[in-house]
Structures are given as C-alpha cells and as structure tokens.
Design a protein around this motif. Structure first.
Motif, PDB file in Angstrom:
ATOM      1  N   ALA A   1       1.860  64.801  35.884  1.00 11.38           N
ATOM      2  CA  ALA A   1       1.801  65.920  36.827  1.00 11.38           C
ATOM      3  C   ALA A   1       2.459  65.596  38.165  1.00 11.38           C
ATOM      4  O   ALA A   1       2.576  66.480  39.021  1.00 11.38           O
ATOM      5  N   LEU A   2       2.889  64.349  38.356  1.00  9.04           N
ATOM      6  CA  LEU A   2       3.559  64.002  39.616  1.00  9.04           C
ATOM      7  C   LEU A   2       4.879  64.751  39.734  1.00  9.04           C
ATOM      8  O   LEU A   2       5.540  65.045  38.727  1.00  9.04           O
ATOM      9  N   ASP A   3       5.275  65.028  40.972  1.00  9.52           N
ATOM     10  CA  ASP A   3       6.521  65.746  41.222  1.00  9.52           C
ATOM     11  C   ASP A   3       7.707  64.902  40.757  1.00  9.52           C
ATOM     12  O   ASP A   3       7.831  63.727  41.115  1.00  9.52           O
ATOM     13  N   GLY A   4       8.563  65.492  39.956  1.00  6.43           N
ATOM     14  CA  GLY A   4       9.750  64.808  39.477  1.00  6.43           C
ATOM     15  C   GLY A   4       9.569  64.070  38.168  1.00  6.43           C
ATOM     16  O   GLY A   4      10.501  63.441  37.686  1.00  6.43           O
ATOM     17  N   VAL A   5       8.380  64.140  37.570  1.00  2.00           N
ATOM     18  CA  VAL A   5       8.135  63.456  36.311  1.00  2.00           C
ATOM     19  C   VAL A   5       8.137  64.482  35.182  1.00  2.00           C
ATOM     20  O   VAL A   5       7.381  65.444  35.202  1.00  2.00           O
ATOM     21  N   ARG A   6       9.015  64.288  34.222  1.00  7.62           N
ATOM     22  CA  ARG A   6       9.097  65.193  33.076  1.00  7.62           C
ATOM     23  C   ARG A   6       8.081  64.823  32.003  1.00  7.62           C
ATOM     24  O   ARG A   6       7.533  65.692  31.321  1.00  7.62           O
ATOM     25  N   GLY A   7       7.807  63.538  31.840  1.00  7.66           N
ATOM     26  CA  GLY A   7       6.848  63.102  30.827  1.00  7.66           C
ATOM     27  C   GLY A   7       6.347  61.703  31.137  1.00  7.66           C
ATOM     28  O   GLY A   7       7.020  60.926  31.798  1.00  7.66           O
ATOM     29  N   ALA A   8       5.156  61.399  30.653  1.00  4.86           N
ATOM     30  CA  ALA A   8       4.557  60.088  30.879  1.00  4.86           C
ATOM     31  C   ALA A   8       3.859  59.625  29.613  1.00  4.86           C
ATOM     32  O   ALA A   8       3.212  60.420  28.928  1.00  4.86           O
TER      33      ALA A   8
ATOM     34  N   ASP B   1      13.045  61.012  43.070  1.00  3.79           N
ATOM     35  CA  ASP B   1      13.276  59.768  43.796  1.00  3.79           C
ATOM     36  C   ASP B   1      12.392  58.694  43.155  1.00  3.79           C
ATOM     37  O   ASP B   1      11.163  58.767  43.242  1.00  3.79           O
ATOM     38  N   PRO B   2      12.979  57.674  42.516  1.00  3.55           N
ATOM     39  CA  PRO B   2      12.174  56.668  41.815  1.00  3.55           C
ATOM     40  C   PRO B   2      11.193  55.929  42.729  1.00  3.55           C
ATOM     41  O   PRO B   2      10.062  55.660  42.334  1.00  3.55           O
ATOM     42  N   GLU B   3      11.623  55.616  43.950  1.00  8.71           N
ATOM     43  CA  GLU B   3      10.743  54.889  44.862  1.00  8.71           C
ATOM     44  C   GLU B   3       9.526  55.724  45.237  1.00  8.71           C
ATOM     45  O   GLU B   3       8.391  55.241  45.211  1.00  8.71           O
ATOM     46  N   ASP B   4       9.739  56.995  45.532  1.00  9.43           N
ATOM     47  CA  ASP B   4       8.634  57.882  45.879  1.00  9.43           C
ATOM     48  C   ASP B   4       7.713  58.100  44.680  1.00  9.43           C
ATOM     49  O   ASP B   4       6.483  58.099  44.814  1.00  9.43           O
ATOM     50  N   THR B   5       8.297  58.271  43.509  1.00  6.13           N
ATOM     51  CA  THR B   5       7.490  58.479  42.297  1.00  6.13           C
ATOM     52  C   THR B   5       6.646  57.251  42.005  1.00  6.13           C
ATOM     53  O   THR B   5       5.459  57.368  41.673  1.00  6.13           O
ATOM     54  N   LEU B   6       7.224  56.063  42.127  1.00  3.32           N
ATOM     55  CA  LEU B   6       6.472  54.838  41.882  1.00  3.32           C
ATOM     56  C   LEU B   6       5.351  54.667  42.907  1.00  3.32           C
ATOM     57  O   LEU B   6       4.232  54.288  42.556  1.00  3.32           O
ATOM     58  N   HIS B   7       5.637  54.976  44.169  1.00  2.16           N
ATOM     59  CA  HIS B   7       4.615  54.879  45.212  1.00  2.16           C
ATOM     60  C   HIS B   7       3.454  55.843  44.933  1.00  2.16           C
ATOM     61  O   HIS B   7       2.287  55.466  45.032  1.00  2.16           O
TER      62      HIS B   7
END
Length: 192
Positions: free
Chosen positions: A119-126, A150-156
C-alpha cells in the motif's frame, strides 16, 4: 544458492545418464562405437568377470568401496535434507508480557506486512517471506516499484512504517530484513 546447486547437480546427473544410456542403446541397436569407447559391439558386456573380480583379493579394495559408498550416502542424505527443509517460518513467538508467549502464524504476519508494504506510494506489488527461528525471525521483502517511485523514499517508508509496525505488533526487539527492489517495466502505449 542451494536452488542453483540443486538444479546444476540434477542437470549434470541427468545429462550423464542420458549420454551413457543413449550410447549403450545405440551400440545395442548396431551402431559402431569409436575405438576408445567402453564396449566394442552389440554382444560385448560392460564389465567382464575379470574386470569385476580384479581387485577383490587386495586389502585396500573393500575399505575403499565402503568409504566411497558411505560418502555417496551422506551426500544423498544432505541433498535430501536440504531439498525438504522448510524455507519459510511457520510461526513467530510473540512475547505477551506475562511470562507466557503466544504463537502467531507466519503466513498471517507475512500477509499483513505484505499488504502494508504494497500500500506504500509507488509500490505496485510486495512479496514477503519470514525466515529464521520463531524466537528471532527475519524477513525477506521484494517490492515491485512503479516507474515514478523514488527507491530511497520507498525504502525509508518501508522501514519506518511497515516493518516498524510488524516489529512492534509482534513484540520483537529486532526484525532483520533483506529488501530487494525491482522496477516495473513501463509498457509503451499507442496514442491515436
């Protein structure tokens, strides 16, 4: 790594058996073998009586045969255990604070963690899988990112939100996690 080794060993064993079996079948059907091949013709045996009994009276023969067979059995057992070993954690021990503990199904924690990460912004699937021991689990997370993410923001956000919630709700002191980020391929669309 084990999956790769398993496939390579199975492939090599299958190729060796196919080549040997095919060559024996071809010679048995009448194909002339090369001069260096292990048997000469259709009515030739692979091991003659002299070949089979050549070293029987030597003192080193039986210990060598037993040692080779023991190593082969141990390798086969190691391979079987490695293939049958569970890769996923089935349950997590949750500290309830009263000296007792509760067991949480691993799939339930995986589902909740995967849903929150997806459900995070920018994530299509987990995809999430738990590893380790039930008293000290770890996680493997694979995220499929949208092209604009943004990979850094998504990882954070994954570490401060989803993983922190999972760690706190299960009462874990730590939840070591391996995260793999994959970018989604953007399909070109025809504009008319």
């Amino acid at each position: 790594m084990l999956r790769i080794a398993n496939r390579v060993l199975l492939g090599l064993a299958g190729l060796l058996l196919l080549v040997l079996g095919g060559s024996v079948l071809a010679v048995g059907l009448g194909v002339d073998p090369p001069s260096w091949w292990i048997h000469d013709g259709r009515h030739d045996v692979l091991l003659s009586d002299a070949d089979r009994t050549r070293w029987r009276d030597d003192g080193w023969w039986w210990p060598t045969v037993i040692a080779v067979l023991a190593v082969a059995v141990l390798l086969a057992l190691w391979w079987l255990v490695a293939v049958l070993r569970r890769r996923r954690l089935t349950e997590v021990l949750v500290d309830t604070g009263d000296g007792e503990g509760a067991l949480l199904r691993g799939r339930a924690l995986e589902g909740v963690l995967g849903g929150e990460a997806g459900a995070l912004d920018g994530v299509r699937g987990a995809r999430v899988s738990l590893t380790g021991r039930r008293g000290g689990p770890g996680a493997r997370v694979r995220l499929l990112l949208e092209p604009h993410a943004d990979p850094e923001d998504t990882l954070h956000r994954l570490t401060t939100e989803a993983l922190a919630h999972a760690r706190d709700s299960a009462g874990l002191t730590s939840l070591p996690t391996e995260v793999r980020l994959h970018g989604a391929k953007h399909a070109a669309e025809r504009v008319t």
